[in-house]
Design an enzyme around this catalytic site. Sequence first.
Site, PDB file in Angstrom:
ATOM      1  N   SER A 127     106.215 -75.721 -22.111  1.00  0.00           N
ATOM      2  CA  SER A 127     105.080 -75.115 -22.102  1.00  0.00           C
ATOM      3  C   SER A 127     104.229 -75.286 -23.376  1.00  0.00           C
ATOM      4  O   SER A 127     103.646 -75.980 -23.670  1.00  0.00           O
ATOM      5  CB  SER A 127     105.534 -73.681 -21.857  1.00  0.00           C
ATOM      6  OG  SER A 127     104.434 -72.585 -21.458  1.00  0.00           O
TER       7      SER A 127
ATOM      8  N   ASP B  98      97.512 -74.516 -21.393  1.00  0.00           N
ATOM      9  CA  ASP B  98      98.319 -74.923 -22.235  1.00  0.00           C
ATOM     10  C   ASP B  98      98.795 -76.245 -21.523  1.00  0.00           C
ATOM     11  O   ASP B  98      98.326 -76.520 -20.584  1.00  0.00           O
ATOM     12  CB  ASP B  98      99.395 -73.785 -22.394  1.00  0.00           C
ATOM     13  CG  ASP B  98     100.286 -73.433 -21.095  1.00  0.00           C
ATOM     14  OD1 ASP B  98      99.571 -73.948 -19.962  1.00  0.00           O
ATOM     15  OD2 ASP B  98     101.257 -73.079 -21.108  1.00  0.00           O
TER      16      ASP B  98
ATOM     17  N   ASP C 197     101.222 -77.319 -19.796  1.00  0.00           N
ATOM     18  CA  ASP C 197     101.656 -77.532 -18.265  1.00  0.00           C
ATOM     19  C   ASP C 197     100.636 -76.485 -17.459  1.00  0.00           C
ATOM     20  O   ASP C 197     101.130 -76.627 -16.226  1.00  0.00           O
ATOM     21  CB  ASP C 197     102.957 -77.154 -18.069  1.00  0.00           C
ATOM     22  CG  ASP C 197     103.440 -75.451 -18.291  1.00  0.00           C
ATOM     23  OD1 ASP C 197     102.925 -75.212 -19.262  1.00  0.00           O
ATOM     24  OD2 ASP C 197     104.223 -75.038 -17.564  1.00  0.00           O
TER      25      ASP C 197
ATOM     26  N   ASP D   5     100.028 -73.564 -16.875  1.00  0.00           N
ATOM     27  CA  ASP D   5     100.088 -72.419 -16.009  1.00  0.00           C
ATOM     28  C   ASP D   5      99.963 -71.005 -16.875  1.00  0.00           C
ATOM     29  O   ASP D   5      99.786 -69.939 -16.408  1.00  0.00           O
ATOM     30  CB  ASP D   5     101.920 -72.268 -16.069  1.00  0.00           C
ATOM     31  CG  ASP D   5     102.616 -72.048 -17.077  1.00  0.00           C
ATOM     32  OD1 ASP D   5     102.103 -72.300 -18.403  1.00  0.00           O
ATOM     33  OD2 ASP D   5     103.803 -71.920 -17.139  1.00  0.00           O
TER      34      ASP D   5
END
Length: 574
Positions: free
Chosen positions: A146, A299, A301, A303
């Site tokens: 993340s 960010d 990834d 999400d």
Amino acid sequence: MDQIINQNVAAWLEGPFDDATKQEIKRLQAEDTHELKESFYKSLDFGTGGLRGIMGVGTNRMNKYTVGMATQGLANYVKQEVEGTPKAAIAYDCRNNSAYFAEVAANVLAATGFTVYLFDALRPTPELSFAIRELGCHTGIVITASHNPREYNGFKAYWSDGGQVVAPHDTNIVTEVRKIESIDDVNWEGGEGSVIKINKEVDEPYLKMLEGLCISPDAIKAQKDLKIVFTSIHGTGITMVPPILERLGFENVHIIEEQKVTDGNFPTVVYPNPEEAEALSMALAKAKEIDADILLGTDPDADRVGIAIKNHKGEWTLLNGNQTAALLFNYVISARKKAGLNKDNDFVCKTIVTTDLIDRFAAAHNMPCYNVLTGFKFIAEVIKEKEGKENFIVGGEESYGYLIGDAVRDKDAIAASAMICEMAAFYKNEGKSMFDQLIDIYAEHGYFKEKLISITKKGMSGADEIAQMMKDLRANPPATINGSKVLEMRDYQSSIATDLQSKVETVIDLPKSNVLQFFLEDGTKISARPSGTEPKIKFYFSVNTSLSSADEYDAADEVLETKVAKIIEDMKLN
């Protein structure tokens, strides 16, 4: 401790590990004994969501062997639960070694008898969640850390509903992972033919699903020239945010080219975290240069999404996750009603540390707002429990994670980015800014101001220090904070809420979690929670007041800002 370290080091030097790994261990022995100890003093914990840690050699690091052992434990459990050939989907982000770890996981699953769908290039975490449902998979893995610093990577496990694993699967998987005591227990090779590469066959239905979430297409059409600045901060958002904005009809999107390049070293930022002003500084400079309407940053990834808009004084301001959540929830609820899309069984969901302002206006719309523990998997669990009975429309958490609709079962910065831009177009079409709308929400439902502080405790002693802080708060809850009486303490680890005046205890009907909350006589709420993914303890502060009109906003903001500062000082956290 030294004995454990020495035993682990010896096992890796003498075992069937590759030569490069052994050479790196020998280098650490000669040059960096501190790093050697950190790398081997324990095994990297497979928590209820998966793995996350610093990359490198050793039992306490993310590497081929720790990823392979974790994957084998997950595979063994899924095979116990599934009849026939199990299926899995795997995605990965831009981080160093992410593609490699994804290949390792795919090979272990395939060698254990799985059909594996592996994205052939980086993709956002929410698309992995979507792919699990779209392809009828029993489990899924995404390789990502993340928003953590560049030296980290991670492994998140998902179940067949597309959500991260929850009870009983989470603890059962942990049990199976811990049974894998040696790399000899891992099926490293043998099923390569069962790994199927995927891309557009999931991309296209995912984008079509996102298009279908649009509530106000006429507003987008009228404001197609809305000036949008977007940065993917070197991550996966670049694969899906520009395409969905184009499909919706936005024609004036400015991408930060220097951060468009996918790079796990994140060369233009200190931390690839849209919560940090520094990570959005390049995008903010561009927004000011072109006089943009809105700035968005996802960010690595994709999400989570952070946004910046102009405030009521024309100054650019980065919204916190609670402010964005308030705007987004309010827009989805009210715009659906205006468009005639609302249903009598609509509901929303948020975490217990996310602004209670959402509860206020959900109640004003006669709509349930379910509160769950921190972690989006708990929102996904509620969606699954209510499926077929109630209609989920929007969910979120204060840490910049939001979900629109239920086709994905994890926070989705792609869907959120699209809806935020639609919302900006909608309010601009009505002649007002998003910040004006935020103040209007405060005036109608109450001004809630939130602040988060994180205290970092690294290394072997860090976890003990954090545990002691929580132990002290439990054993000696404060009687007053900043002069206001503490009325109630909720201990989610013991599942007990205690009235500190009468000492009456009631049961909290949520899973156990290491979280404490204190409710004060003046309406203040304070939450303490050790992070599940970083060596931090987090304190969440929420204070509120009423506004009789929007004109009172600035004065109220100053009062609440001072109040939060005094609370932090009184608790000796600064």
